[in-house]
Structure formats: structure tokens, C-alpha cells
Design a protein around this motif. Structure first.
Motif, PDB file in Angstrom:
ATOM      1  N   ASN A   1       0.808  -1.234   0.000  1.00  0.00           N
ATOM      2  CA  ASN A   1       0.000   0.000   0.000  1.00  0.00           C
ATOM      3  C   ASN A   1       0.840   1.283   0.000  1.00  0.00           C
ATOM      4  OD1 ASN A   1       0.924   0.155   2.612  1.00  0.00           O
ATOM      5  ND2 ASN A   1      -1.036  -0.342   3.572  1.00  0.00           N
TER       6      ASN A   1
ATOM      7  N   ASP B   1       2.170  -3.118  19.721  1.00  0.00           N
ATOM      8  CA  ASP B   1       2.311  -3.848  20.996  1.00  0.00           C
ATOM      9  C   ASP B   1       3.650  -4.587  21.017  1.00  0.00           C
ATOM     10  OD1 ASP B   1      -0.306  -3.126  21.516  1.00  0.00           O
ATOM     11  OD2 ASP B   1      -0.964  -5.139  22.058  1.00  0.00           O
TER      12      ASP B   1
ATOM     13  N   THR C   1      -6.970  -0.468  18.316  1.00  0.00           N
ATOM     14  CA  THR C   1      -6.468  -0.858  19.640  1.00  0.00           C
ATOM     15  C   THR C   1      -6.125   0.326  20.546  1.00  0.00           C
ATOM     16  OG1 THR C   1      -4.171  -0.901  18.918  1.00  0.00           O
ATOM     17  CG2 THR C   1      -5.421  -2.945  18.677  1.00  0.00           C
TER      18      THR C   1
ATOM     19  N   HIS D   1     -13.617  -0.788  23.836  1.00  0.00           N
ATOM     20  CA  HIS D   1     -12.757  -0.087  24.809  1.00  0.00           C
ATOM     21  C   HIS D   1     -13.546   0.972  25.562  1.00  0.00           C
ATOM     22  CE1 HIS D   1      -9.103  -1.207  22.142  1.00  0.00           C
ATOM     23  NE2 HIS D   1      -9.456  -2.183  22.934  1.00  0.00           N
TER      24      HIS D   1
ATOM     25  N   MET E   1      -3.758   0.589  11.100  1.00  0.00           N
ATOM     26  CA  MET E   1      -5.087   0.021  11.399  1.00  0.00           C
ATOM     27  C   MET E   1      -5.607   0.654  12.674  1.00  0.00           C
ATOM     28  SD  MET E   1      -6.346  -3.879  11.940  1.00  0.00           S
ATOM     29  CE  MET E   1      -7.811  -4.166  12.943  1.00  0.00           C
TER      30      MET E   1
HETATM   31  O1  NZQ Z   1       0.604  -8.230   8.976  1.00  0.00           O
HETATM   32  P1  NZQ Z   1       0.201  -6.984   8.298  1.00  0.00           P
HETATM   33  O2  NZQ Z   1       0.695  -6.874   6.919  1.00  0.00           O
HETATM   34  O3  NZQ Z   1       0.507  -5.756   9.133  1.00  0.00           O
HETATM   35  O4  NZQ Z   1      -1.403  -7.076   8.143  1.00  0.00           O
HETATM   36  C1  NZQ Z   1      -2.301  -6.774   9.189  1.00  0.00           C
HETATM   37  C2  NZQ Z   1      -2.889  -7.999   9.885  1.00  0.00           C
HETATM   38  O5  NZQ Z   1      -2.980  -9.073   9.009  1.00  0.00           O
HETATM   39  C3  NZQ Z   1      -3.514  -6.153   8.576  1.00  0.00           C
HETATM   40  N1  NZQ Z   1      -3.344  -4.730   8.311  1.00  0.00           N
HETATM   41  C4  NZQ Z   1      -3.048  -3.748   9.190  1.00  0.00           C
HETATM   42  N2  NZQ Z   1      -3.051  -2.564   8.582  1.00  0.00           N
HETATM   43  C5  NZQ Z   1      -3.350  -2.794   7.271  1.00  0.00           C
HETATM   44  C6  NZQ Z   1      -3.526  -4.178   7.104  1.00  0.00           C
HETATM   45  N3  NZQ Z   1      -3.842  -4.723   5.914  1.00  0.00           N
HETATM   46  C7  NZQ Z   1      -3.984  -3.895   4.864  1.00  0.00           C
HETATM   47  N4  NZQ Z   1      -3.853  -2.554   4.970  1.00  0.00           N
HETATM   48  C8  NZQ Z   1      -3.552  -1.970   6.149  1.00  0.00           C
HETATM   49  N5  NZQ Z   1      -3.462  -0.631   6.235  1.00  0.00           N
HETATM   50  O6  NZQ Z   1      -4.538  -6.352   9.516  1.00  0.00           O
HETATM   51  C9  NZQ Z   1      -4.302  -7.550  10.230  1.00  0.00           C
HETATM   52  C10 NZQ Z   1      -4.526  -7.305  11.688  1.00  0.00           C
HETATM   53  O7  NZQ Z   1      -3.562  -6.419  12.206  1.00  0.00           O
HETATM   54  P2  NZQ Z   1      -3.344  -6.330  13.784  1.00  0.00           P
HETATM   55  O8  NZQ Z   1      -2.253  -5.379  14.046  1.00  0.00           O
HETATM   56  O9  NZQ Z   1      -3.255  -7.711  14.346  1.00  0.00           O
HETATM   57  O10 NZQ Z   1      -4.761  -5.740  14.274  1.00  0.00           O
HETATM   58  P3  NZQ Z   1      -5.151  -4.854  15.511  1.00  0.00           P
HETATM   59  O11 NZQ Z   1      -4.783  -3.447  15.282  1.00  0.00           O
HETATM   60  O12 NZQ Z   1      -6.554  -5.173  15.812  1.00  0.00           O
HETATM   61  O13 NZQ Z   1      -4.234  -5.398  16.711  1.00  0.00           O
HETATM   62  C11 NZQ Z   1      -4.621  -6.545  17.436  1.00  0.00           C
HETATM   63  C12 NZQ Z   1      -3.683  -6.799  18.589  1.00  0.00           C
HETATM   64  O14 NZQ Z   1      -3.678  -5.697  19.522  1.00  0.00           O
HETATM   65  C13 NZQ Z   1      -4.013  -6.178  20.828  1.00  0.00           C
HETATM   66  C14 NZQ Z   1      -4.897  -7.380  20.510  1.00  0.00           C
HETATM   67  O15 NZQ Z   1      -5.070  -8.234  21.609  1.00  0.00           O
HETATM   68  C15 NZQ Z   1      -4.148  -8.027  19.372  1.00  0.00           C
HETATM   69  O16 NZQ Z   1      -3.062  -8.793  19.848  1.00  0.00           O
HETATM   70  N6  NZQ Z   1      -4.610  -5.107  21.629  1.00  0.00           N
HETATM   71  C16 NZQ Z   1      -3.806  -4.136  22.102  1.00  0.00           C
HETATM   72  C17 NZQ Z   1      -4.276  -3.155  22.973  1.00  0.00           C
HETATM   73  C18 NZQ Z   1      -3.418  -2.096  23.533  1.00  0.00           C
HETATM   74  N7  NZQ Z   1      -2.168  -1.984  23.159  1.00  0.00           N
HETATM   75  O17 NZQ Z   1      -3.874  -1.318  24.356  1.00  0.00           O
HETATM   76  C19 NZQ Z   1      -5.648  -3.134  23.443  1.00  0.00           C
HETATM   77  C20 NZQ Z   1      -6.564  -3.964  22.620  1.00  0.00           C
HETATM   78  O18 NZQ Z   1      -7.697  -4.260  23.407  1.00  0.00           O
HETATM   79  C21 NZQ Z   1      -5.972  -5.230  22.082  1.00  0.00           C
HETATM   80  O19 NZQ Z   1      -6.028  -6.233  23.084  1.00  0.00           O
END
Ligand code: NZQ
Ligand code: ZN
Length: 390
Positions: free
Chosen positions: A46, A103, A147, A204, A144
Motif C-alpha cells: 500500500n 504492541d 487498539t 474499549h 489500522m
Molecule cells: O501483517 P500486516 O501486513 O501488518 O497485516 C495486518 C494484519 O494481518 C492487517 N493490516 C493492518 N493494517 C493494514 C492491514 N492490511 C492492509 N492494509 C492496512 N493498512 O490487519 C491484520 C490485523 O492487524 P493487527 O495489528 O493484528 O490488528 P489490531 O490493530 O486489531 O491489533 C490486534 C492486537 O492488539 C491487541 C490485541 O489483543 C491483538 O493482539 N490489543 C492491544 C491493545 C493495547 N495496546 O492497548 C488493546 C486492545 O484491546 C488489544 O487487546
């Protein structure tokens, strides 16, 4: 407003279209060697990777790349990152991605120079780094929304072998020094991930809102944020490239969990605890584990906070109160939440995430029950909520 607290948030945000133009300047103060960490490659498709590497070059940085951070990052990956940070003696970690990558960067930042077992000490024992411990500074480029990791100290790590997914909330010394938030960077997200992030944001806010009974400014802020994410979600579902809607979703997600609206609140977090346990057993997208159980959970605790759920119905969902008891109104609020979960296409049942009846006891065992909400639940109640959500 009851409660005594300190409020401080050290993360500098660069928000908006072209926010990445600030990245080179933001990076400059933090040493020469940068560990650049990211996921499975969406940033290469992207254009975000090209923007980031150009900024790193403009800031004169030497870059060590650490790709392959998986959604729901694992202890094994954490060990790999900590070892790489040490071996290359990096000065800074730049995370480019969603909550998982950010994270992960925070986790590596505390684990790299930690003497001892980081997983056991920080996640199992929930200790903080020793005073004076070396913690690598972290910056984030968010791709994304959901979180809030870009402006908080949270780092959730999964131990696949032990089926445990545990969050540790670190202090200001671990929170990102800066975060670049360009809503356009989220346009390439698959719809399922966009929706997962939208529901995560809503969750949240609800986790903090559904606690306490004092008149609290945090609740009024929470209501405004909920109204905003609901309104923006309806636009974004129809047109994922609507910049205004995606920018509101991104900004709401940040404020939903950057510690502000939790001030003066005991906070609940049991939806997250159960959702994380589901995640540990299924590896499902985080926000969908939450949407799958939320209505069952809130119907379970509703009798213990009818007035608050009635207020939720009235203020957040605009449901008229006339001629209804608080109980009826409260139920209608949860009905509205359930209808919205279906409307945006988030998971309405956990069977769709791979949960089977035979897994419920184990998932409940992996759930770390929190005491801050309207009802103290036990193991059997967690199973009942899970069964209701199947
Ligand atoms: O692997 P990549 O290429 O980055 O792809 C990701 C992944 O497959 C994809 N993605 C992200 N941005 C993209 C995209 N695909 C295309 N275009 C984009 N612009 O999306 C998928 C999911 O990404 P991920 O980072 O896993 O998602 P999210 O932001 O929901 O994060 C989830 C994690 O955060 C934790 C969760 O438990 C989980 O482990 N959390 C962290 C919190 C915090 N720090 O306070 C609180 C939350 O409640 C949560 O628990
Ligand atoms: Zn969450």
C-alpha cells in the motif's frame, strides 16, 4: 467525579492526510540505529513502507528490519525481536502496522535488555521494569485503527503453547514517543479488519463506561466517542474510502484507549478478558472476539446496573425513554448494540470464529476475571456467557 489520579500522556501525535511528512523530524532525536518492525507485508503493497523508508533515509538512520509480526504476536516472536535488538544494539524501535506490531515493539523495548524471563516477569507476574532498566524508545506509524496502542502502554502477547493471551499495561517510559496517524493509510484494510477495529474501539469505550455510579466527566466523553464511532462506522461500511469517516474512526480509536476516559473509573474489562481467551484458543481477529460475546455479557450484568444501561440506550442510541421502565430501556440499548454489530458485519456468534462447545471450559480457564465492573463473575458465569454467545 470520584477518584484520585495522575493524568499524563507523553505520546506526540501527528494526525491527518500527509502526517508522514513529520516522520523524519520525529525520528531525528532518537539515535542512529533503528529497528524497523512490521507485519506480513501489507505496508509494501500500500505504499506505506516506501514513505517510511524515505523518512528513515532523510533522517540519516541505519535500519535493521524485523518483519513478520503476526496478528496476536507470540512469545517466540518476542524473543526473536529482543535478541535482534540486542545483537544490533539498536537505539530506537519504529513499529509500522496495527496494534499487533505496535504492541510487539513495546514488548521488545522492555525485553531487549531485561535480565530474566520477560514473559514470566512482565506478563505472568505483571511486574514493571526495574527503575533504571534500559528501555528502548518506540515510535509508531499506524495502519489500522482500533487498539489505541499508538498512544498507550499496553502490549498484549500470546503464549500459543499455554493458550494464554495476556496484556501488560506499561508506564509512560514504554508508551510510544510519537505516532503518525494518517487515516489514508487504513484505506487498504480488508473490510473484516476495519470492522474488527471499529468494534474494538466501541468495546474499549464500553469497558470503561460500564463501571461506577458517580457523575463522571469521563462518561460524558465516552458517550460522545461512542456516538462518533457509530456514526462514522455507518458511513465507512458504505464507502470505506470516505476520508472523513475513516479519520473519525482513527481519532476516536486513539481517544478510546489513551487512558483519558478511564480516569476516575474502576473499569470493567471482562469482555476483553474473555475475548483474549477466545483469541488464545482460536487466533481470531481481536475485535471480532469482543463483538461475539458483548451482548451476552452485557445482558448478564444488566440487572446490576439498570440505570447505567438505560442511560446508554437514551444517550448513545437515542432511544426515547417515555413510557418505559429503566429495565425496558436498558434492554433496548443492548438490542441496539446487537443490531449495530450485525449492521457493520462484526461477529455475532463465536462459533463463526471457530469456537466449539467442547472448548468452552478451557476458554473460561484461560480467562483472567477482572473485579472492576458491575458484577463479579466466576468461572461458571464465564462458561454461561460463552455458551450464550455460540
Ligand atoms: O501483517 P500486516 O501486513 O501488518 O497485516 C495486518 C494484519 O494481518 C492487517 N493490516 C493492518 N493494517 C493494514 C492491514 N492490511 C492492509 N492494509 C492496512 N493498512 O490487519 C491484520 C490485523 O492487524 P493487527 O495489528 O493484528 O490488528 P489490531 O490493530 O486489531 O491489533 C490486534 C492486537 O492488539 C491487541 C490485541 O489483543 C491483538 O493482539 N490489543 C492491544 C491493545 C493495547 N495496546 O492497548 C488493546 C486492545 O484491546 C488489544 O487487546
Ligand atoms: Zn481491544
Amino acid at each position: 467525579m470520584l477518584g484520585n489520579f495522575v493524568y499524563s500522556n507523553p505520546t506526540r501525535l501527528y494526525f491527518g492526510d500527509n502526517a508522514q511528512q513529520h516522520l523524519a523530524d520525529a525520528l531525528r532525536p532518537f539515535g542512529r540505529k533503528v529497528l524497523l518492525t512490521y507485519g506480513s507485508g501489507s505496508i509494501k503493497r500500500n505504499g506505506v513502507y516506501a514513505d517510511v523508508t524515505a523518512a528513515l533515509a532523510a533522517a540519516g538512520k541505519e535500519v535493521v528490519e524485523l518483519p513478520g509480526v503476526m496478528p496476536n504476536p507470540t512469545v517466540d516472536k518476542l524473543c526473536e525481536g529482543a535478541e535482534a535488538a540486542r545483537r544490533h544494539n539498536v537505539d530506537f524501535i519504529l513499529a509500522v502496522g496495527g496494534g499487533s506490531t505496535i504492541d510487539y515493539a513495546k514488548a521488545v523495548s522492555v525485553a531487549a535488555w531485561h535480565k530474566g524471563d520477560a514473559w514470566e516477569d512482565f506478563w505472568i507476574a505483571q511486574r514493571d521494569p526495574q527503575p533504571g532498566a534500559r528501555i528502548l524508545p518506540v515510535g509508531a506509524v499506524l495502519t489500522m485503527a482500533g487498539t489505541g496502542s499508538e498512544m498507550n502502554g499496553g502490549a498484549v502477547i500470546t503464549h500459543s503453547g499455554r493458550r494464554l493471551k495476556i496484556g501488560k499495561v506499561f508506564g509512560e517510559n514504554v508508551m510510544p514517543r510519537f505516532a503518525v496517524l494518517n487515516p489514508r493509510y487504513t484505506f487498504s484494510l480488508p473490510c473484516r479488519q476495519m470492522v474488527s477495529g471499529i468494534f474494538d474501539t466501541m468495546s474499549h469505550i464500553m469497558e470503561q463506561y460500564f463501571s461506577g455510579s458517580d457523575d463522571n466527566t469521563s462518561d460524558y466523553l465516552a458517550e460522545g466517542l461512542m456516538r462518533s464511532v457509530i456514526a462514522a462506522s455507518r458511513v465507512a461500511i458504505q464507502d470505506p474510502k470516505d476520508y472523513e469517516a475513516r479519520s473519525n474512526i482513527m481519532w476516536t480509536a486513539t481517544w478510546a484507549l489513551n487512558t483519558l476516559i478511564g480516569k476516575g473509573k474502576s473499569q470493567d474489562w471482562n469482555v476483553h478478558m474473555i475475548g483474549q481467551a477466545i483469541g488464545a484458543h482460536t487466533d481470531a481477529p481481536h475485535g471480532l472476539t469482543l463483538s461475539g460475546i458483548s451482548t451476552a455479557y452485557y445482558r448478564h450484568v444488566l440487572p446490576h446496573a439498570t440505570d447505567k444501561f438505560a442511560r446508554f440506550a437514551r444517550v448513545v442510541w437515542d432511544i426515547p425513554a417515555e413510557g418505559k421502565t429503566a429495565g425496558q430501556l436498558a434492554e433496548e440499548g443492548i438490542d441496539a448494540l446487537a443490531a449495530w454489530i450485525s449492521e457493520i458485519g462484526a461477529a455475532t456468534e463465536i462459533a463463526s470464529l471457530g469456537v466449539t462447545p467442547s472448548m468452552l471450559d478451557d476458554i473460561a480457564r484461560s480467562t483472567l476475571i477482572m473485579p472492576g465492573g458491575y458484577k463479579r463473575i466466576d468461572h461458571e458465569e464465564v462458561i454461561a456467557i460463552l455458551r450464550e454467545s455460540l
